[in-house]
Design an enzyme around this catalytic site. Structure first.
Site, PDB file in Angstrom:
ATOM      1  N   ARG A 112       5.870  26.396  -5.198  1.00  0.00           N
ATOM      2  CA  ARG A 112       4.777  25.134  -3.881  1.00  0.00           C
ATOM      3  C   ARG A 112       4.200  27.122  -3.582  1.00  0.00           C
ATOM      4  O   ARG A 112       3.915  28.488  -3.599  1.00  0.00           O
ATOM      5  CB  ARG A 112       5.537  25.383  -2.489  1.00  0.00           C
ATOM      6  N   PRO A 113       2.800  27.290  -4.990  1.00  0.00           N
ATOM      7  CA  PRO A 113       2.072  28.172  -4.793  1.00  0.00           C
ATOM      8  C   PRO A 113       1.365  28.126  -3.861  1.00  0.00           C
ATOM      9  O   PRO A 113       0.631  27.158  -3.515  1.00  0.00           O
ATOM     10  CB  PRO A 113       1.563  27.966  -6.113  1.00  0.00           C
ATOM     11  N   VAL A 114       0.018  29.913  -3.566  1.00  0.00           N
ATOM     12  CA  VAL A 114      -0.578  30.111  -2.494  1.00  0.00           C
ATOM     13  C   VAL A 114      -1.760  30.235  -2.870  1.00  0.00           C
ATOM     14  O   VAL A 114      -2.026  31.323  -2.061  1.00  0.00           O
ATOM     15  CB  VAL A 114       0.597  30.737  -1.391  1.00  0.00           C
ATOM     16  N   ASP A 115      -1.919  30.388  -4.809  1.00  0.00           N
ATOM     17  CA  ASP A 115      -3.084  31.047  -4.932  1.00  0.00           C
ATOM     18  C   ASP A 115      -4.359  30.483  -4.753  1.00  0.00           C
ATOM     19  O   ASP A 115      -4.939  31.525  -4.565  1.00  0.00           O
ATOM     20  CB  ASP A 115      -2.745  30.712  -6.663  1.00  0.00           C
ATOM     21  N   LEU A 116      -4.507  29.241  -3.938  1.00  0.00           N
ATOM     22  CA  LEU A 116      -5.430  29.253  -3.500  1.00  0.00           C
ATOM     23  C   LEU A 116      -5.861  29.749  -1.738  1.00  0.00           C
ATOM     24  O   LEU A 116      -7.303  29.775  -1.459  1.00  0.00           O
ATOM     25  CB  LEU A 116      -5.489  27.263  -3.463  1.00  0.00           C
ATOM     26  N   ASP A 176       4.557  12.277   0.997  1.00  0.00           N
ATOM     27  CA  ASP A 176       4.969  12.608   2.270  1.00  0.00           C
ATOM     28  C   ASP A 176       5.732  11.090   2.146  1.00  0.00           C
ATOM     29  O   ASP A 176       6.771  11.124   3.204  1.00  0.00           O
ATOM     30  CB  ASP A 176       4.993  13.457   3.469  1.00  0.00           C
ATOM     31  N   ARG A 184      14.337  19.242  10.879  1.00  0.00           N
ATOM     32  CA  ARG A 184      12.597  19.671  10.442  1.00  0.00           C
ATOM     33  C   ARG A 184      11.681  18.727  11.078  1.00  0.00           C
ATOM     34  O   ARG A 184      10.645  19.920  11.586  1.00  0.00           O
ATOM     35  CB  ARG A 184      12.331  20.060   9.732  1.00  0.00           C
ATOM     36  N   ILE A 223       0.700  15.230  -6.567  1.00  0.00           N
ATOM     37  CA  ILE A 223       0.778  16.461  -5.504  1.00  0.00           C
ATOM     38  C   ILE A 223       1.867  16.760  -6.216  1.00  0.00           C
ATOM     39  O   ILE A 223       1.229  18.376  -6.672  1.00  0.00           O
ATOM     40  CB  ILE A 223       1.131  15.307  -4.034  1.00  0.00           C
ATOM     41  N   LYS A 276       3.891  17.440  13.346  1.00  0.00           N
ATOM     42  CA  LYS A 276       4.786  18.139  12.666  1.00  0.00           C
ATOM     43  C   LYS A 276       3.531  19.546  12.171  1.00  0.00           C
ATOM     44  O   LYS A 276       3.018  20.823  12.510  1.00  0.00           O
ATOM     45  CB  LYS A 276       5.372  18.486  12.280  1.00  0.00           C
ATOM     46  N   ASN A 277       2.748  18.836  11.124  1.00  0.00           N
ATOM     47  CA  ASN A 277       1.647  19.063  10.644  1.00  0.00           C
ATOM     48  C   ASN A 277       0.597  19.586  11.151  1.00  0.00           C
ATOM     49  O   ASN A 277      -0.608  19.938  10.264  1.00  0.00           O
ATOM     50  CB  ASN A 277       1.498  18.392   8.856  1.00  0.00           C
ATOM     51  N   CYS A 317      10.685  25.448  -3.069  1.00  0.00           N
ATOM     52  CA  CYS A 317      11.336  24.429  -1.731  1.00  0.00           C
ATOM     53  C   CYS A 317      11.819  23.419  -2.003  1.00  0.00           C
ATOM     54  O   CYS A 317      12.017  23.666  -3.717  1.00  0.00           O
ATOM     55  CB  CYS A 317      10.305  23.984  -0.702  1.00  0.00           C
ATOM     56  N   ARG A 365       7.342  27.506   5.180  1.00  0.00           N
ATOM     57  CA  ARG A 365       6.314  27.344   4.364  1.00  0.00           C
ATOM     58  C   ARG A 365       4.982  27.783   5.667  1.00  0.00           C
ATOM     59  O   ARG A 365       4.054  28.634   4.942  1.00  0.00           O
ATOM     60  CB  ARG A 365       5.923  26.624   3.407  1.00  0.00           C
TER      61      ARG A 365
HETATM   62  C1  EPZ Z   1       1.005  20.197   3.648  1.00  0.00           C
HETATM   63  O1  EPZ Z   1       1.345  20.972   2.723  1.00  0.00           O
HETATM   64  C2  EPZ Z   1       2.245  19.451   4.459  1.00  0.00           C
HETATM   65  N1  EPZ Z   1       3.126  20.749   5.757  1.00  0.00           N
HETATM   66  C3  EPZ Z   1       3.160  19.007   3.561  1.00  0.00           C
HETATM   67  O2  EPZ Z   1       4.147  17.938   4.163  1.00  0.00           O
HETATM   68  C4  EPZ Z   1       2.301  17.768   2.117  1.00  0.00           C
HETATM   69  O3  EPZ Z   1       3.158  17.419   1.402  1.00  0.00           O
HETATM   70  C5  EPZ Z   1       1.347  18.496   1.733  1.00  0.00           C
HETATM   71  O4  EPZ Z   1       0.087  19.484   2.669  1.00  0.00           O
HETATM   72  C6  EPZ Z   1       0.841  17.479   0.861  1.00  0.00           C
HETATM   73  O5  EPZ Z   1       0.304  16.628   1.863  1.00  0.00           O
HETATM   74  C7  EPZ Z   1       2.674  20.845   6.214  1.00  0.00           C
HETATM   75  O6  EPZ Z   1       1.092  20.665   6.964  1.00  0.00           O
HETATM   76  C8  EPZ Z   1       3.107  21.890   6.604  1.00  0.00           C
HETATM   77  P1  EPZ Z   1      -0.902  21.594  -0.412  1.00  0.00           P
HETATM   78  P2  EPZ Z   1       0.980  22.371   1.448  1.00  0.00           P
HETATM   79  O7  EPZ Z   1      -1.476  23.150  -0.353  1.00  0.00           O
HETATM   80  O8  EPZ Z   1      -0.892  22.770   2.087  1.00  0.00           O
HETATM   81  C9  EPZ Z   1      -0.776  23.357  -4.823  1.00  0.00           C
HETATM   82  C10 EPZ Z   1       5.867  17.419   4.654  1.00  0.00           C
HETATM   83  O9  EPZ Z   1       6.985  16.873   4.171  1.00  0.00           O
HETATM   84  N2  EPZ Z   1      -0.669  23.514  -4.105  1.00  0.00           N
HETATM   85  O10 EPZ Z   1      -1.639  20.792   0.268  1.00  0.00           O
HETATM   86  O11 EPZ Z   1       1.814  23.410   1.251  1.00  0.00           O
HETATM   87  C11 EPZ Z   1       0.758  22.363  -4.471  1.00  0.00           C
HETATM   88  O12 EPZ Z   1       1.493  22.827  -5.757  1.00  0.00           O
HETATM   89  C12 EPZ Z   1       5.261  18.240   3.774  1.00  0.00           C
HETATM   90  O13 EPZ Z   1       5.957  17.407   6.319  1.00  0.00           O
HETATM   91  C13 EPZ Z   1      -1.868  25.334  -5.568  1.00  0.00           C
HETATM   92  O14 EPZ Z   1      -1.039  24.922  -6.304  1.00  0.00           O
HETATM   93  O15 EPZ Z   1       0.216  21.667   0.598  1.00  0.00           O
HETATM   94  C14 EPZ Z   1       0.603  20.524  -4.588  1.00  0.00           C
HETATM   95  O16 EPZ Z   1       0.763  20.509  -5.870  1.00  0.00           O
HETATM   96  C15 EPZ Z   1       5.625  19.010   2.739  1.00  0.00           C
HETATM   97  N3  EPZ Z   1      -1.692  25.968  -4.970  1.00  0.00           N
HETATM   98  C16 EPZ Z   1      -1.201  20.795  -3.665  1.00  0.00           C
HETATM   99  O17 EPZ Z   1      -1.930  21.628  -4.199  1.00  0.00           O
HETATM  100  C17 EPZ Z   1      -1.954  26.622  -3.453  1.00  0.00           C
HETATM  101  O18 EPZ Z   1      -2.482  27.931  -3.189  1.00  0.00           O
HETATM  102  C18 EPZ Z   1      -1.218  20.348  -2.664  1.00  0.00           C
HETATM  103  O19 EPZ Z   1      -0.185  21.043  -1.789  1.00  0.00           O
HETATM  104  C19 EPZ Z   1      -1.658  25.673  -2.576  1.00  0.00           C
HETATM  105  C20 EPZ Z   1      -1.160  24.811  -2.794  1.00  0.00           C
END
Ligand code: EPZ
Length: 423
Positions: A121-125, A306, A398, A328, A22-23, A116, A92
């Site tokens: 789940r921030p997107v600032d980065l 995960d 999902r 995480i 999926k990812n 969620c 997301r």
């Molecule tokens: C991906 O989510 C996966 N989803 C998630 O899997 C997985 O848990 C996660 O990576 C971590 O491995 C998909 O690939 C679709 P991140 P993502 O950005 O990209 C923080 C599942 O069960 N962060 O690596 O959203 C965030 O809060 C799902 O299949 C910021 O602070 O995760 C977290 O603490 C759930 N700012 C950490 O970084 C940002 O802009 C890692 O998040 C983005 C993230």
């Protein structure tokens, strides 16, 4: 809403085939929009999230054809540079369209994904990364608006923390920027490496693939992509956990063992037998007294967040004190209350759960709260005495293709109760 009715099952035995990840498929579907052609993606899992991403791309103007596990995405007719809240709030990963649309068309409007089950789940980065390529970002009325006069410019960005999604978005955007971008502290999850390889097949110029420093030389345009989706390492890990929790012996095939190192180390520390082949792992927990372990989640290649819910279910059946720390998402523990309803003894202190394992679990009605929590509850239901009903199983649909069918073939007593169907 569908639910699963699970009865206590014998130790699982046999072999199970893993589907595409999926990812991995979700960002590649978004990457298809970087070209004007018809991109092909193979080994696509039949999942709700894949269908949601297809709906998002259709709203934007892509034409999508499904032929079994093959997907073709024609992005020549894109005419609506917006991803609506109604769809983005349900998944997301829809946010992945931000980078490609900004890079290709110079502007787009994408709804913020929202939170969620386990918190914000921030997107600032994602946004800071795109700004480093020259994008002007405004956030109003729950939407991100990105725009640039002309093309994005190559830039340098250091991800302050490892972010899979932000790496994907910024990497996709950088492929069409004018000039070279250097992305440091990029995620190295296999799904990101797979995305980079797919982009390279489209003609993107990326060096450092598989490392934390990606150097992208922007190009004027990209060809249509083609490639097969890598195996889902989390689905694979979930079935290995199913073998461990039932003290069975299961061969998980069509997977990539080298994507599972941290997880396999955890199973071996418990005392499971683990045999790896080129595309399979066989886990043998039959007739074994397993030992408690201490797990800390980390970005790849560390133990995957995960898999922490599923491992917690396994640890609840192992005599002694185990712990699971999630670095995480320090609030990804909604499954604890439900596992406790089945008799698990778990206490939470900050980002660490302490499991006092070994008490026999007993079946009860429980409620899924998110994708991986629902998988954990199903695993626990396989060993709980009597019957367990896991409601809101749409969470599980999902990310797991035919989960009940695959478990049933291993001897798991799992039946889907279609909502509204007379029992
Ligand atoms: C991906 O989510 C996966 N989803 C998630 O899997 C997985 O848990 C996660 O990576 C971590 O491995 C998909 O690939 C679709 P991140 P993502 O950005 O990209 C923080 C599942 O069960 N962060 O690596 O959203 C965030 O809060 C799902 O299949 C910021 O602070 O995760 C977290 O603490 C759930 N700012 C950490 O970084 C940002 O802009 C890692 O998040 C983005 C993230």
């Amino acid at each position: 809403m569908d639910s699963f009715l699970i009865s206590q099952s014998p130790p699982l035995k046999g072999s199970v085939e893993i589907s595409g990840a999926k990812n991995a498929v979700l960002p590649v579907m978004a990457a298809a929009m970087l070209s004007d052609g018809i991109s092909q993606i193979g080994n696509v899992p039949q999942l709700k999230d894949m269908r949601t991403m297809a709906d998002v791309l259709r709203v934007i103007g892509c034409r999508i054809k499904e032929d079994g596990s093959n997907l073709s995405i024609d992005s020549s007719g894109i005419n609506h540079l917006e991803a609506p809240y109604e769809l983005v709030k349900t998944m997301r990963a829809s946010f992945y369209v931000l980078g490609p649309l900004t890079a290709k068309f110079g502007r787009c409007r994408v709804s913020l994904p929202g939170g969620c089950a386990w918190g914000p789940r921030p997107v600032d980065l994602h946004l800071k990364g795109l700004e480093s390529l020259g994008a002007k970002i405004t956030v109003t009325h729950g939407y991100v608006e990105a725009e640039i006069d002309g093309k994005l410019k190559g830039g340098n960005f250091i991800f302050p923390i490892s972010s899979v999604g932000a790496t994907a978005n910024v990497l996709m955007a950088a492929t069409l920027a004018e000039g070279t971008s250097i992305l440091q502290n990029s995620s190295i999850e296999p799904e990101i490496t797979a995305l980079a390889n797919y982009l390279a097949d489209m003609g993107a110029k990326i060096s450092g693939i598989g490392t934390r420093t990606l150097i992208v030389e922007g190009v004027k345009s990209l060809n249509a992509g083609k490639g097969a989706t890598i195996a889902d390492r989390i689905e694979a890990g979930t079935f290995l956990a199913a073998a461990a929790i039932t003290r069975g012996k299961v061969r998980v095939t069509k997977m990539i063992p080298e994507h599972q190192t941290a997880l396999l180390e955890a199973f071996m520390s418990m005392g499971c037998g683990v045999e790896c082949g080129a595309d399979y792992v066989e886990l043998d927990a039959s007739d074994r007294e397993l030992s408690p372990v201490h797990i800390t989640t980390l970005p790849y290649p560390g133990f995957p967040t995960d898999m922490q819910a599923q491992l917690m279910a396994v640890l609840a059946t192992i005599k002694g004190t185990s712990s699971v720390r999630d670095t995480i998402y320090n609030d990804r523990f909604k499954h604890i209350a439900e596992l406790e309803r089945l008799g698990a003894e778990i206490s939470l202190s900050g980002d660490t759960a302490i499991i006092n394992g070994g008490t026999a679990l007993t079946g009860a009605p429980v409620m899924a709260s998110d994708l991986r929590a629902s998988a954990a509850l199903v695993l626990a239901g396989l060993v709980a005495g009597g019957k367990t009903e896991v409601s809101r199983i749409y969470h599980l649909d999902r990310g797991y293709e035919n989960f009940e069918g695959k478990l049933a073939r291993l001897g798991g007593n799992v039946e889907r109760q279609i909502s509204g169907q007379v029992q």
